[in-house]
Design a protein around this motif. Structure first.
Motif: not given
Length: 253
Positions: A72-77
């Motif tokens: 998945g893609y997310t903005r959180a590291n």
């Protein structure tokens, strides 16, 4: 390729979930309907683990000889995701998703104009149509069925092809977000049912529709828009397992 220092980071995550425990959790939450895709259940599991940081879009990758994986893609590291899950995820959620296996990488901050990329994507090729000329009501239609209806008797004579119609739809979606479709080959074409919650939070409806997996080659035409597309996903039902663009090297021209 130069780094865009102002770009918001985008990360790809990888998990190795336990399908049995995940299925039990999804069923226990009343999110499973016989014969329907489990995308809503996986969406709920990710939300239970990561809250608003949950990856979207995401994709469940099934392997014939090894356990499935979730990408998945997310903005959180990675650190932020782990901290949130360790603090808030219930043990059953952690076990179902295999949170000990959580890995992440940062995606490129910039792509080059005219860069060729290979891709694979699972999509639900649909459009919204008004019902009986009433613009306040609409329905989701399979783009192939809509095209066949529009062509009428000519559809048989002209040899209207499902894969071709879906590929044209995909090209339009990519074109609106900074990429030109060079070629697309269908890996899977089927119809599946999905269930969604209504305003009362009840799981209702078996919405049948197209479910297609394509691989191919695209060319980046607007790097900023294309990067947003990665984080956004392609088409509808992006929160439920559709629309994630997986990138790979493109073959030499």
């Amino acid at each position: 390729m130069t780094e865009n220092a102002t770009a918001e980071p985008l990360f790809m995550i990888q998990l190795q979930p336990d399908p049995v425990r995940a299925g039990l959790w999804i069923a226990g939450e009343g999110l499973s309907k016989r014969g329907a895709d489990d995308g809503y259940g996986w969406h709920a599991l990710l939300k239970a683990a990561f809250g608003e940081l949950a990856p979207q879009p995401f994709r469940i990758i099934d392997h014939p000889r090894k356990p499935p994986q979730l990408l998945g893609y997310t903005r959180a590291n990675l650190s932020t995701l782990r901290d949130h899950a360790e603090t808030f995820a219930e043990p059953a959620v952690a076990a179902a998703l295999g949170l000990d296996s959580l890995a992440a990488k940062r995606m490129p901050d910039c792509f080059a104009t005219d860069q060729r990329l290979g891709f694979e994507v699972r999509v639900r090729p649909t459009i919204r149509q008004h019902l009986a000329d009433d613009r306040t009501r609409n329905r989701e239609r399979d783009v192939f069925l809509a095209a066949a209806e529009k062509a009428g008797p000519r559809a048989t004579r002209t040899g209207l092809d499902r894969a071709t119609v879906y590929a044209e739809w995909l090209g339009g979606r990519l074109g609106a977000y900074g990429a030109r479709l060079i070629e697309a080959r269908p890996l899977a074409l089927r119809r599946t049912r999905v269930s969604r919650r209504n305003g009362k939070r009840e799981l209702v409806g078996d919405i049948e529709g197209p479910d297609a997996v394509f691989e191919g080659i695209l060319k980046v035409t607007c790097p900023d828009a294309f990067r947003r597309l990665l984080g956004r996903g392609v088409g509808r039902h992006r929160a439920f397992g559709f629309g994630m663009l997986l990138l790979r090297p493109a073959p030499s021209e």
